[in-house]
Design an enzyme around this catalytic site. Structure first.
Site, mmCIF file in Angstrom:
data_model
loop_
_atom_site.group_PDB
_atom_site.id
_atom_site.type_symbol
_atom_site.label_atom_id
_atom_site.label_comp_id
_atom_site.label_asym_id
_atom_site.label_seq_id
_atom_site.Cartn_x
_atom_site.Cartn_y
_atom_site.Cartn_z
ATOM 1 N N SER A 59 0.837 -1.208 0.000
ATOM 2 C CA SER A 59 0.000 0.000 0.000
ATOM 3 C C SER A 59 0.864 1.247 0.000
ATOM 4 O O SER A 59 1.963 1.264 0.566
ATOM 5 C CB SER A 59 -0.858 -0.033 1.264
ATOM 6 O OG SER A 59 -1.446 1.213 1.485
ATOM 7 N N TYR A 95 -1.983 -1.205 10.934
ATOM 8 C CA TYR A 95 -2.241 -1.685 9.568
ATOM 9 C C TYR A 95 -1.077 -1.307 8.656
ATOM 10 O O TYR A 95 -0.516 -2.145 7.946
ATOM 11 C CB TYR A 95 -3.554 -1.092 9.029
ATOM 12 C CG TYR A 95 -3.643 -1.143 7.521
ATOM 13 C CD1 TYR A 95 -3.932 -2.329 6.865
ATOM 14 C CD2 TYR A 95 -3.391 0.004 6.750
ATOM 15 C CE1 TYR A 95 -3.975 -2.376 5.482
ATOM 16 C CE2 TYR A 95 -3.435 -0.040 5.368
ATOM 17 C CZ TYR A 95 -3.719 -1.234 4.735
ATOM 18 O OH TYR A 95 -3.748 -1.280 3.368
ATOM 19 N N LYS A 125 2.078 -3.618 6.578
ATOM 20 C CA LYS A 125 2.496 -3.583 5.163
ATOM 21 C C LYS A 125 4.006 -3.377 5.076
ATOM 22 O O LYS A 125 4.686 -3.998 4.250
ATOM 23 C CB LYS A 125 1.736 -2.487 4.404
ATOM 24 C CG LYS A 125 0.253 -2.759 4.260
ATOM 25 C CD LYS A 125 -0.032 -4.054 3.476
ATOM 26 C CE LYS A 125 -1.492 -4.424 3.417
ATOM 27 N NZ LYS A 125 -1.743 -5.770 2.912
HETATM 28 C C1 UD1 Z 1 -5.919 4.598 3.567
HETATM 29 C C2 UD1 Z 1 -4.526 4.315 3.085
HETATM 30 C C3 UD1 Z 1 -4.528 3.137 2.150
HETATM 31 C C4 UD1 Z 1 -5.195 1.957 2.807
HETATM 32 C C5 UD1 Z 1 -6.615 2.344 3.151
HETATM 33 C C6 UD1 Z 1 -7.294 1.193 3.842
HETATM 34 C C7 UD1 Z 1 -3.082 6.255 2.923
HETATM 35 C C8 UD1 Z 1 -2.648 7.415 2.110
HETATM 36 N N1 UD1 Z 1 -3.997 5.466 2.371
HETATM 37 O O1 UD1 Z 1 -6.632 5.108 2.499
HETATM 38 O O2 UD1 Z 1 -3.217 2.810 1.818
HETATM 39 O O3 UD1 Z 1 -5.185 0.853 1.977
HETATM 40 O O4 UD1 Z 1 -6.568 3.446 4.054
HETATM 41 O O5 UD1 Z 1 -8.615 1.497 4.107
HETATM 42 O O6 UD1 Z 1 -2.632 6.043 4.014
HETATM 43 N N2 UD1 Z 1 -12.825 10.744 3.464
HETATM 44 C C9 UD1 Z 1 -13.846 11.607 3.814
HETATM 45 N N3 UD1 Z 1 -14.991 11.091 4.318
HETATM 46 C C10 UD1 Z 1 -15.189 9.756 4.503
HETATM 47 C C11 UD1 Z 1 -14.151 8.868 4.126
HETATM 48 C C12 UD1 Z 1 -12.979 9.392 3.623
HETATM 49 O O7 UD1 Z 1 -13.716 12.836 3.678
HETATM 50 O O8 UD1 Z 1 -16.257 9.355 4.989
HETATM 51 C C13 UD1 Z 1 -11.590 11.281 2.897
HETATM 52 C C14 UD1 Z 1 -10.351 10.950 3.712
HETATM 53 O O9 UD1 Z 1 -10.102 11.943 4.662
HETATM 54 C C15 UD1 Z 1 -9.291 10.898 2.619
HETATM 55 C C16 UD1 Z 1 -10.036 10.411 1.388
HETATM 56 O O10 UD1 Z 1 -11.405 10.653 1.654
HETATM 57 O O11 UD1 Z 1 -8.831 12.185 2.355
HETATM 58 C C17 UD1 Z 1 -9.826 8.927 1.123
HETATM 59 O O12 UD1 Z 1 -10.079 8.215 2.295
HETATM 60 P P1 UD1 Z 1 -10.191 6.621 2.323
HETATM 61 O O13 UD1 Z 1 -11.076 6.171 1.220
HETATM 62 O O14 UD1 Z 1 -10.547 6.214 3.713
HETATM 63 O O15 UD1 Z 1 -8.752 6.129 1.940
HETATM 64 P P2 UD1 Z 1 -7.328 6.514 2.580
HETATM 65 O O16 UD1 Z 1 -7.464 6.939 3.976
HETATM 66 O O17 UD1 Z 1 -6.647 7.403 1.621
#
Ligand code: UD1
Length: 339
Positions: free
Chosen positions: A125, A150, A154
């Protein structure tokens, strides 16, 4: 060629099983169904015309794993997806993550060694990079202290594999995924998060379909153009296809080192607001969302430099954000129609 896909009923595993079968591989799946359903097998069969051989197996059960390999001697390669992946859960229950993600890898490698299985693709990841010093991020960027158990699993897994390849005939490729989204265009398979989704896109589609009331946008005061975090969202089928070419590289002995790592992303960063806008456009819906506090542990921005995968694997993401979101929406509509 027989390829074992661990966690093959899961989100990325099932799409990869499809891509493997379409590339002519025979697919064997093991899965403990902790975050997946047996119905996925049927979905794979509908798309490809072939049902992969399936066995329920929890890779933490060392004796069972041993028995599986004793009775399946002709495996040519393994794609290892089976693992836990929820960042928050890993903070609450680190030992579950170390047992589930680390012990299982060790058992698998022991079996690879014992049965001379030399080709391993590992699900890593972009989380291993932490907050990048510069963007886009290349594979040579430093590995930062992990911000969750987590993420740590990795990093440790990559080290375990690297150490093992140094002293054995095992060759391995770790694919560092960015943010996989979307579903197979047939809507036969897709992402099925258990409970409340933690990830952005399933939360968006569940909100749009009426299952959740409102999406929370975690922060609009980040130092980015629109204040929300930036990620590299990749269509799950592009990601699946990257596994096939990585596996072929190993099977054809085209790898340059016994252990290689590749970023698998699109190379393009999108902010949370950009994803929302693109989703609204492709779905024709208006999303109910509000901005809330930042989520602890989120990095500000990360997207891939994919030069190495482009050059070495001859792979490039073919689908864009809108296509990925369209497929995610089509999948959500189908799942809810049927439930
Ligand atoms: C993270 C990890 C990824 C991992 C994954 C597992 C990083 C950069 N990425 O993904 O490697 O495999 O977790 O789940 O560390 N968001 C919102 N509202 C929500 C959900 C998300 O605003 O309800 C935003 C988050 O703040 C983020 C983006 O959407 O900025 C993506 O979030 P998400 O889909 O949870 O993935 P990551 O956190 O990037």
């Amino acid at each position: 060629m027989k390829i074992l896909v661990t966690g093959g009923l899961g989100y990325i595993g099932s799409h990869t099983a499809v891509a493997l079968q379409q590339a002519g591989f025979e697919v064997l799946i093991v899965d403990n169904m902790s975050n997946s359903s047996i119905d996925v097998l049927e979905g794979i069969a509908h798309i490809t015309g072939t049902t992969p051989q399936f066995k329920y197996l929890d890779l933490r059960e060392k004796e069972e794993v041993h028995h599986y390999f004793k009775t399946h001697k002709d495996i040519d390669g393994i794609i290892h997806f089976a693992a836990s992946k929820a960042v928050g859960e890993s903070v609450e229950n680190p030992l579950l993550y170390y047992e589930n993600n680390i012990n299982t890898l060790v058992y698998l490698l022991q079996e690879c060694h014992a049965h001379k299985i030399q080709n391993l693709i590992f699900s890593s990841s972009c989380t291993v990079y932490g907050e990048p010093d510069s963007l886009p991020i290349t594979e040579n960027a430093p590995i930062k202290v992990a911000n969750s158990p987590y993420g740590n699993t990795k990093q440790i897994s990559e080290e375990i594999i690297f150490d093992t390849t140094k002293v054995s005939d095992i060759k391995a490729i770790a694919l560092r995924y960015f943010n996989p989204i979307g579903a197979h265009e047939s809507t036969e398979i897709g992402e099925l998060p258990l409970g409340v989704p933690q990830n952005l896109v399933p939360f968006i589609t569940q909100t749009a379909i009426g299952l959740r009331e409102q999406l929370s946008v975690f922060g609009n005061d980040y130092p980015t153009e629109d204040g929300s975090c930036i990620r590299d969202y990749i269509h799950v089928m592009d990601l699946a296809e990257a596994h096939v070419v990585a596996l072929q590289r190993l099977l054809e002995n085209k790898n340059k080192e016994a252990f290689e790592v590749f970023n698998v992303g699109t190379g393009k960063g999108s902010s949370v607001f950009e994803v929302i806008k693109a989703f609204e456009k492709v779905s024709g819906t208006s999303l109910n969302y509000k901005v809330v506090d930042r989520r602890p542990g989120d990095v500000i921005a990360v997207y891939a430099d994919t030069t190495r995968a482009n050059k070495e694997l001859g792979w490039k993401a073919k689908r864009d954000l809108e296509e990925a979101l369209r497929s995610a929406w089509k999948w959500e509509e189908k799942v809810r129609r049927e439930s």
